[in-house]
Design a protein around this motif. Structure first.
Motif, PDB file in Angstrom:
ATOM      1  N   MET A 167       0.805  -1.222   0.000  1.00 53.84           N
ATOM      2  CA  MET A 167       0.000   0.000   0.000  1.00 53.84           C
ATOM      3  C   MET A 167       0.839   1.274   0.000  1.00 53.84           C
ATOM      4  SD  MET A 167      -3.128  -0.827  -0.320  1.00 53.84           S
ATOM      5  CE  MET A 167      -3.938   0.725   0.104  1.00 53.84           C
ATOM      6  N   ASN A 168       2.143   1.139   0.111  1.00 57.54           N
ATOM      7  CA  ASN A 168       3.003   2.331   0.037  1.00 57.54           C
ATOM      8  C   ASN A 168       3.327   2.721  -1.406  1.00 57.54           C
ATOM      9  OD1 ASN A 168       3.258   2.708   2.851  1.00 57.54           O
ATOM     10  ND2 ASN A 168       4.821   1.101   2.958  1.00 57.54           N
ATOM     11  N   LEU A 169       2.769   2.006  -2.365  1.00 58.62           N
ATOM     12  CA  LEU A 169       3.044   2.276  -3.779  1.00 58.62           C
ATOM     13  C   LEU A 169       2.616   3.690  -4.151  1.00 58.62           C
ATOM     14  CD1 LEU A 169       3.850   1.133  -6.631  1.00 58.62           C
ATOM     15  CD2 LEU A 169       1.405   0.577  -6.906  1.00 58.62           C
ATOM     16  N   LYS A 170       3.544   4.449  -4.710  1.00 57.11           N
ATOM     17  CA  LYS A 170       3.268   5.809  -5.168  1.00 57.11           C
ATOM     18  C   LYS A 170       2.981   5.783  -6.672  1.00 57.11           C
ATOM     19  CE  LYS A 170       4.320   7.328  -1.074  1.00 57.11           C
ATOM     20  NZ  LYS A 170       3.238   7.703  -0.134  1.00 57.11           N
ATOM     21  N   VAL A 171       2.230   6.772  -7.133  1.00 56.10           N
ATOM     22  CA  VAL A 171       1.887   6.835  -8.547  1.00 56.10           C
ATOM     23  C   VAL A 171       3.140   6.998  -9.402  1.00 56.10           C
ATOM     24  CG1 VAL A 171       1.476   9.346  -8.532  1.00 56.10           C
ATOM     25  CG2 VAL A 171       0.368   7.897 -10.251  1.00 56.10           C
ATOM     26  N   GLU A 172       4.136   7.717  -8.881  1.00 57.98           N
ATOM     27  CA  GLU A 172       5.384   7.903  -9.633  1.00 57.98           C
ATOM     28  C   GLU A 172       6.120   6.579  -9.805  1.00 57.98           C
ATOM     29  OE1 GLU A 172       4.172  11.654  -7.750  1.00 57.98           O
ATOM     30  OE2 GLU A 172       4.600   9.642  -6.932  1.00 57.98           O
ATOM     31  N   GLU A 173       6.059   5.714  -8.798  1.00 60.43           N
ATOM     32  CA  GLU A 173       6.714   4.406  -8.886  1.00 60.43           C
ATOM     33  C   GLU A 173       6.043   3.540  -9.957  1.00 60.43           C
ATOM     34  OE1 GLU A 173       7.397   4.558  -4.074  1.00 60.43           O
ATOM     35  OE2 GLU A 173       6.736   2.679  -4.981  1.00 60.43           O
ATOM     36  N   LEU A 174       4.711   3.600 -10.008  1.00 63.80           N
ATOM     37  CA  LEU A 174       3.992   2.837 -11.028  1.00 63.80           C
ATOM     38  C   LEU A 174       4.283   3.407 -12.414  1.00 63.80           C
ATOM     39  CD1 LEU A 174       2.054   0.569 -11.671  1.00 63.80           C
ATOM     40  CD2 LEU A 174       0.143   2.124 -11.226  1.00 63.80           C
ATOM     41  N   GLU A 175       4.359   4.725 -12.509  1.00 66.32           N
ATOM     42  CA  GLU A 175       4.704   5.366 -13.782  1.00 66.32           C
ATOM     43  C   GLU A 175       6.080   4.905 -14.262  1.00 66.32           C
ATOM     44  OE1 GLU A 175       5.877   9.840 -15.409  1.00 66.32           O
ATOM     45  OE2 GLU A 175       4.404   9.644 -13.795  1.00 66.32           O
ATOM     46  N   TRP A 176       7.038   4.867 -13.335  1.00 69.81           N
ATOM     47  CA  TRP A 176       8.393   4.447 -13.700  1.00 69.81           C
ATOM     48  C   TRP A 176       8.400   3.000 -14.212  1.00 69.81           C
ATOM     49  CZ3 TRP A 176      12.995   6.698 -14.434  1.00 69.81           C
ATOM     50  CH2 TRP A 176      14.118   5.869 -14.513  1.00 69.81           C
ATOM     51  N   ARG A 177       7.641   2.146 -13.529  1.00 74.00           N
ATOM     52  CA  ARG A 177       7.601   0.736 -13.925  1.00 74.00           C
ATOM     53  C   ARG A 177       6.986   0.582 -15.315  1.00 74.00           C
ATOM     54  NH1 ARG A 177       6.730  -3.875  -9.617  1.00 74.00           N
ATOM     55  NH2 ARG A 177       8.799  -3.027  -9.235  1.00 74.00           N
ATOM     56  N   LEU A 178       5.937   1.316 -15.580  1.00 71.92           N
ATOM     57  CA  LEU A 178       5.310   1.246 -16.899  1.00 71.92           C
ATOM     58  C   LEU A 178       6.219   1.832 -17.976  1.00 71.92           C
ATOM     59  CD1 LEU A 178       1.600   2.179 -16.075  1.00 71.92           C
ATOM     60  CD2 LEU A 178       2.570  -0.092 -16.480  1.00 71.92           C
ATOM     61  N   SER A 179       6.991   2.849 -17.615  1.00 73.29           N
ATOM     62  CA  SER A 179       7.918   3.435 -18.591  1.00 73.29           C
ATOM     63  C   SER A 179       9.031   2.455 -18.935  1.00 73.29           C
ATOM     64  CB  SER A 179       8.508   4.743 -18.056  1.00 73.29           C
ATOM     65  OG  SER A 179       9.449   4.501 -17.024  1.00 73.29           O
ATOM     66  N   GLU A 180       9.437   1.639 -17.962  1.00 70.28           N
ATOM     67  CA  GLU A 180      10.462   0.629 -18.229  1.00 70.28           C
ATOM     68  C   GLU A 180       9.981  -0.404 -19.245  1.00 70.28           C
ATOM     69  OE1 GLU A 180      13.327   0.156 -14.375  1.00 70.28           O
ATOM     70  OE2 GLU A 180      11.307  -0.677 -14.152  1.00 70.28           O
ATOM     71  N   SER A 181       8.688  -0.678 -19.232  1.00 69.51           N
ATOM     72  CA  SER A 181       8.124  -1.635 -20.186  1.00 69.51           C
ATOM     73  C   SER A 181       7.914  -1.015 -21.557  1.00 69.51           C
ATOM     74  CB  SER A 181       6.786  -2.178 -19.668  1.00 69.51           C
ATOM     75  OG  SER A 181       5.787  -1.174 -19.739  1.00 69.51           O
ATOM     76  N   GLY A 182       7.931   0.332 -21.618  1.00 71.29           N
ATOM     77  CA  GLY A 182       7.715   1.031 -22.881  1.00 71.29           C
ATOM     78  C   GLY A 182       6.308   1.550 -23.054  1.00 71.29           C
TER      79      GLY A 182
END
Length: 243
Positions: A189-204
């Motif tokens: 639950m500590n997941l930040k929106v920026e962290e999810l954005e970064w992960r999706l950017s890594e996938s392209g």
């Protein structure tokens, strides 16, 4: 034997397959192509002159343009229109759309050429799923060129186990490029929106303006804080005394 330079359908097929060499151009064809290239270069030169103008300004000054200017301006208008249409096609999403299993092939596998798809499998009552849906809503607005979808897990995939939730699948042109399965992958639950954005950017899937992983910054600060609270060892004390 058939003339290889003759303009026949059979010879055209052989040229396409590389069996016959390309037909030699006549001098008239060479001169015509050179003239067309010269005209194109002139038009591009005129276009560059007016690129700083808005379309309204171009319309206001239209009476002062020569025929060459008008031809170049029309080419510029068509160019701008094509760019605008391309932008509209790419930026046609902007929200998280709910789908069911019957929509899967159409919305995911047949999403279209050049389209990234982010699909979140979730269930009501799972707090981390709710958090990720909130984050995806924000990211969908930020990256409208990416298609964001969500689906109740068992509606999309029958008997999909709850222990795998949340799950995010990333597709490009119908082919899976990344998958993130289970709560441990997202960090709770500590997941930040920026962290999810970064992960999706890594996938392209999205083109993020983040320069580094936000989670790394948090981890570095945490480690620094822990080190500052640790008691000083004898070896450290001796090193400080020597200094």
């Amino acid at each position: 034997m058939q003339d290889p330079n003759a303009d026949t359908e059979w010879n055209d097929i052989l040229r396409k397959k590389g069996i016959l060499p390309p037909k030699e151009k006549t001098q008239d064809q060479v001169d015509e192509e050179a003239l067309e290239q010269q005209i194109l270069l002139q038009q591009e030169s005129v276009v560059k002159t007016y690129e700083s103008m808005t379309l309204d300004e171009l319309n206001e000054n239209e009476d002062d343009f020569s025929e060459e200017d008008e031809a170049a301006i029309e080419m510029y208008r068509q160019k701008r229109l094509a760019e605008w249409k391309a932008t509209q096609i790419k930026n046609c999403f902007g929200e998280v759309v709910e789908i069911s299993g019957c929509d899967y092939i159409k919305e995911v596998n047949k999403a279209g050429e050049g389209i990234w798809v982010v699909l979140h499998l979730y269930k009501q009552g799972v707090p981390l799923c709710t958090l990720i849906n909130q984050h995806l809503t924000e990211l969908a607005r930020k990256f409208p060129q990416t298609k964001f979808l969500k689906s109740i897990s068992t509606t999309c995939i029958p008997n999909y186990p709850d222990r795998n939730l949340p799950t995010i699948f990333v597709y490009y042109e119908g082919e899976m490029k990344a998958q993130y399965i289970g709560p441990l992958v997202f960090g709770g639950m500590n997941l930040k929106v920026e962290e999810l954005e970064w992960r999706l950017s890594e996938s392209g899937a999205v083109k993020s303006d983040l320069e580094e992983n936000p989670k790394k910054q948090i981890e570095d600060k945490l480690m620094s804080s822990i080190r500052s609270t640790l008691p000083t060892t004898r070896k450290d004390s001796d090193s400080e005394d020597e200094n």
